[in-house]
Motif scaffolding. Structure first.
Motif, PDB file in Angstrom:
ATOM      1  N   ALA A 260      19.350 -43.770  57.095  1.00 27.04           N
ATOM      2  CA  ALA A 260      18.342 -44.710  57.572  1.00 27.04           C
ATOM      3  C   ALA A 260      18.318 -44.793  59.032  1.00 27.04           C
ATOM      4  O   ALA A 260      17.830 -45.909  59.499  1.00 27.04           O
ATOM      5  CB  ALA A 260      18.734 -46.049  56.708  1.00 27.04           C
ATOM      6  N   SER A 261      19.088 -43.921  59.859  1.00 21.12           N
ATOM      7  CA  SER A 261      19.114 -44.297  61.302  1.00 21.12           C
ATOM      8  C   SER A 261      17.686 -43.957  61.832  1.00 21.12           C
ATOM      9  O   SER A 261      17.533 -44.343  62.983  1.00 21.12           O
ATOM     10  CB  SER A 261      20.321 -43.229  61.891  1.00 21.12           C
TER      11      SER A 261
ATOM     12  N   ASP B   6      27.987 -39.782  55.392  1.00 21.46           N
ATOM     13  CA  ASP B   6      27.735 -38.210  55.365  1.00 21.46           C
ATOM     14  C   ASP B   6      27.482 -38.007  53.986  1.00 21.46           C
ATOM     15  O   ASP B   6      28.471 -37.821  53.154  1.00 21.46           O
ATOM     16  CB  ASP B   6      28.791 -37.386  56.115  1.00 21.46           C
TER      17      ASP B   6
ATOM     18  N   ALA C 187      26.789 -35.484  52.460  1.00 22.17           N
ATOM     19  CA  ALA C 187      27.391 -34.149  52.155  1.00 22.17           C
ATOM     20  C   ALA C 187      28.755 -33.985  51.838  1.00 22.17           C
ATOM     21  O   ALA C 187      29.405 -33.297  51.167  1.00 22.17           O
ATOM     22  CB  ALA C 187      27.043 -32.913  53.067  1.00 22.17           C
TER      23      ALA C 187
ATOM     24  N   ASN D 199      17.375 -40.907  50.765  1.00 21.86           N
ATOM     25  CA  ASN D 199      16.291 -40.312  51.663  1.00 21.86           C
ATOM     26  C   ASN D 199      16.865 -39.323  52.660  1.00 21.86           C
ATOM     27  O   ASN D 199      16.126 -38.635  53.407  1.00 21.86           O
ATOM     28  CB  ASN D 199      15.780 -41.741  52.428  1.00 21.86           C
TER      29      ASN D 199
ATOM     30  N   SER E 289       9.766 -34.225  48.236  1.00 17.78           N
ATOM     31  CA  SER E 289       8.656 -33.748  49.025  1.00 17.78           C
ATOM     32  C   SER E 289       7.455 -32.893  48.114  1.00 17.78           C
ATOM     33  O   SER E 289       7.988 -32.314  47.150  1.00 17.78           O
ATOM     34  CB  SER E 289       9.277 -32.792  49.902  1.00 17.78           C
TER      35      SER E 289
ATOM     36  N   GLY F 219       3.707 -36.002  51.195  1.00 18.87           N
ATOM     37  CA  GLY F 219       3.066 -34.744  51.773  1.00 18.87           C
ATOM     38  C   GLY F 219       3.349 -34.788  53.278  1.00 18.87           C
ATOM     39  O   GLY F 219       4.487 -35.559  53.524  1.00 18.87           O
TER      40      GLY F 219
ATOM     41  N   ILE G  56       3.857 -36.378  56.680  1.00 16.77           N
ATOM     42  CA  ILE G  56       3.976 -38.126  56.987  1.00 16.77           C
ATOM     43  C   ILE G  56       4.267 -38.023  58.798  1.00 16.77           C
ATOM     44  O   ILE G  56       5.148 -37.013  58.915  1.00 16.77           O
ATOM     45  CB  ILE G  56       4.967 -38.562  56.590  1.00 16.77           C
TER      46      ILE G  56
ATOM     47  N   ASN H 176       8.191 -33.959  62.097  1.00 15.20           N
ATOM     48  CA  ASN H 176       7.116 -33.078  62.262  1.00 15.20           C
ATOM     49  C   ASN H 176       5.888 -33.415  63.322  1.00 15.20           C
ATOM     50  O   ASN H 176       4.829 -32.829  62.814  1.00 15.20           O
ATOM     51  CB  ASN H 176       6.469 -32.564  60.888  1.00 15.20           C
TER      52      ASN H 176
HETATM   53  P1  NAD Z   1      14.309 -37.728  59.726  1.00 13.49           P
HETATM   54  O1  NAD Z   1      14.845 -36.519  60.306  1.00 13.49           O
HETATM   55  O2  NAD Z   1      13.665 -38.937  60.622  1.00 13.49           O
HETATM   56  O3  NAD Z   1      15.238 -38.937  58.663  1.00 13.49           O
HETATM   57  C1  NAD Z   1      16.207 -37.995  58.437  1.00 13.49           C
HETATM   58  C2  NAD Z   1      17.445 -38.902  58.293  1.00 13.49           C
HETATM   59  O4  NAD Z   1      18.859 -38.432  57.370  1.00 13.49           O
HETATM   60  C3  NAD Z   1      18.178 -39.104  59.631  1.00 13.49           C
HETATM   61  O5  NAD Z   1      18.059 -40.444  59.667  1.00 13.49           O
HETATM   62  C4  NAD Z   1      19.437 -38.239  59.734  1.00 13.49           C
HETATM   63  O6  NAD Z   1      20.423 -38.745  60.247  1.00 13.49           O
HETATM   64  C5  NAD Z   1      19.944 -38.482  58.194  1.00 13.49           C
HETATM   65  N1  NAD Z   1      20.867 -37.600  57.779  1.00 13.49           N
HETATM   66  C6  NAD Z   1      20.706 -36.132  58.038  1.00 13.49           C
HETATM   67  N2  NAD Z   1      21.825 -35.517  57.341  1.00 13.49           N
HETATM   68  C7  NAD Z   1      22.553 -36.567  56.976  1.00 13.49           C
HETATM   69  C8  NAD Z   1      23.853 -36.726  56.366  1.00 13.49           C
HETATM   70  N3  NAD Z   1      24.467 -35.551  55.896  1.00 13.49           N
HETATM   71  N4  NAD Z   1      24.380 -37.608  55.991  1.00 13.49           N
HETATM   72  C9  NAD Z   1      23.737 -38.962  56.000  1.00 13.49           C
HETATM   73  N5  NAD Z   1      22.652 -38.981  56.764  1.00 13.49           N
HETATM   74  C10 NAD Z   1      21.990 -37.843  57.255  1.00 13.49           C
HETATM   75  O7  NAD Z   1      13.186 -37.431  58.719  1.00 13.49           O
HETATM   76  P2  NAD Z   1      12.392 -38.150  57.710  1.00 13.49           P
HETATM   77  O8  NAD Z   1      11.082 -37.521  57.997  1.00 13.49           O
HETATM   78  O9  NAD Z   1      12.358 -39.507  57.878  1.00 13.49           O
HETATM   79  O10 NAD Z   1      12.720 -37.562  56.397  1.00 13.49           O
HETATM   80  C11 NAD Z   1      13.352 -38.549  55.523  1.00 13.49           C
HETATM   81  C12 NAD Z   1      13.423 -37.773  54.238  1.00 13.49           C
HETATM   82  O11 NAD Z   1      11.818 -37.836  53.773  1.00 13.49           O
HETATM   83  C13 NAD Z   1      13.813 -36.553  53.994  1.00 13.49           C
HETATM   84  O12 NAD Z   1      14.503 -36.329  52.776  1.00 13.49           O
HETATM   85  C14 NAD Z   1      12.687 -35.411  54.301  1.00 13.49           C
HETATM   86  O13 NAD Z   1      12.825 -34.147  53.583  1.00 13.49           O
HETATM   87  C15 NAD Z   1      11.608 -36.333  53.252  1.00 13.49           C
HETATM   88  N6  NAD Z   1      10.212 -35.993  53.573  1.00 13.49           N
HETATM   89  C16 NAD Z   1       9.786 -36.263  54.859  1.00 13.49           C
HETATM   90  C17 NAD Z   1       8.506 -35.767  55.011  1.00 13.49           C
HETATM   91  C18 NAD Z   1       7.861 -36.157  56.472  1.00 13.49           C
HETATM   92  O14 NAD Z   1       6.392 -35.565  56.373  1.00 13.49           O
HETATM   93  N7  NAD Z   1       8.423 -36.797  57.374  1.00 13.49           N
HETATM   94  C19 NAD Z   1       7.692 -35.434  53.888  1.00 13.49           C
HETATM   95  C20 NAD Z   1       8.137 -35.321  52.635  1.00 13.49           C
HETATM   96  C21 NAD Z   1       9.517 -35.362  52.492  1.00 13.49           C
END
Ligand code: NAD
Length: 251
Positions: free
Chosen positions: A14-15, A64, A66, A91, A145, A189, A191, A196
């Protein structure tokens, strides 16, 4: 949205990006929100904002996804701070380096699987163990996704991991339905978020947008209604569902 009032919600990763967006949305609707991620400084800033938006509580925990030790500690810290959780939002996710499969390092494959697949598994199973031990139900929302349902070139590990999230959503839904634990997935899709922004501005990204029936990328706000559906008892008889939100991309 009103159905989230007073509910206790945990959001991973959520950062920034969508995780921070979902946490903010839940706070606006009066939920107690626990946010977890590795980047603690950004979490603390988010938590300061959430309090002002009407959250019943706002708490940051180190996480984390993982790492099973970290996951267990984060869920304990969350419960200590706000009480038993009602909703867990998986997320956290990473995209990987984005190379052709033959140029993808095994370490990149492993990193994507560790966060996107192992991470969802660890958080979901840890939450479910706690709910079952307490005789409670709960709701899990996995962020998959459309690339878990169709594929794109040069992001093979990501596509494979998100397809795994889709199957995980269904298998955990099947196992846990009788315990009152629902598991659904949101499959966005493209976002407009930081991950991206560069791609969407590129020539390839612009060409892709023309192939989306609604002719635009989504915004985080476009996910709000479907997210609230899956996170609340508005979806009381839904489990194992994968809800695509993509401007028609998959039709
Ligand atoms: P983002 O990179 O802004 O956010 C991802 C977040 O996950 C970051 O806050 C990051 O610090 C955190 N993270 C990564 N590895 C981690 C770990 N090991 N432990 C804890 N936190 C961790 O990307 P986003 O676009 O906000 O993506 C959020 C989710 O939505 C992801 O699962 C992504 O695959 C999915 N998604 C995004 C899109 C898009 O178009 N943005 C589309 C489909 C799905």
């Amino acid at each position: 949205g009103a159905r989230l009032r007073g509910k206790r919600l945990f959001v991973t990763g959520a950062s920034g990006g969508l995780g921070a967006h979902f946490a903010t949305l839940a706070a606006r609707h009066g939920a107690a929100v626990v946010v977890g991620a590795r980047r603690r400084a950004r979490l603390d800033a988010l938590v300061a904002d959430l309090g002002g938006l009407g959250a019943a509580a706002a708490v940051a925990v180190d996480l984390d996804v993982a790492d099973e030790v970290s996951v267990a500690a984060a869920l304990s810290a969350a419960e200590d701070a706000v009480g038993p959780l009602d909703v867990v939002v998986n997320n956290a996710g990473i995209g990987g380096e984005g190379r052709a499969a033959v140029e993808t390092a095994a370490s990149d494959f492993d990193a994507v699987m560790a966060t996107n697949l192992r991470g969802v598994w660890l958080v979901a199973t840890e939450a479910a163990r706690r709910w079952r031990a307490a005789g409670r139900g709960g709701t899990i929302v996995n962020i998959a996704s459309i690339l878990g349902l169709r594929v794109a070139g040069h992001v093979a590990p990501y596509c494979v991991s998100k397809a795994g999230v889709v199957q995980m959503t269904k298998t955990l839904a099947l196992e846990w339905a009788r315990h009152g634990i629902r598991v659904n997935a949101l499959a966005p899709g493209y976002i407009e978020t930081d991950i991206n922004a560069g791609f969407l501005a590129s020539e390839a990204g612009q060409a892709l947008l023309k192939r989306i029936p609604m002719r635009r990328a989504g915004t985080p706000d476009d996910l709000d209604g479907p997210f609230l559906l899956l996170a609340t008892d508005a979806s009381a008889w839904m489990t194992g569902s994968v809800v695509t939100v993509d401007g028609g991309h998959l039709v």
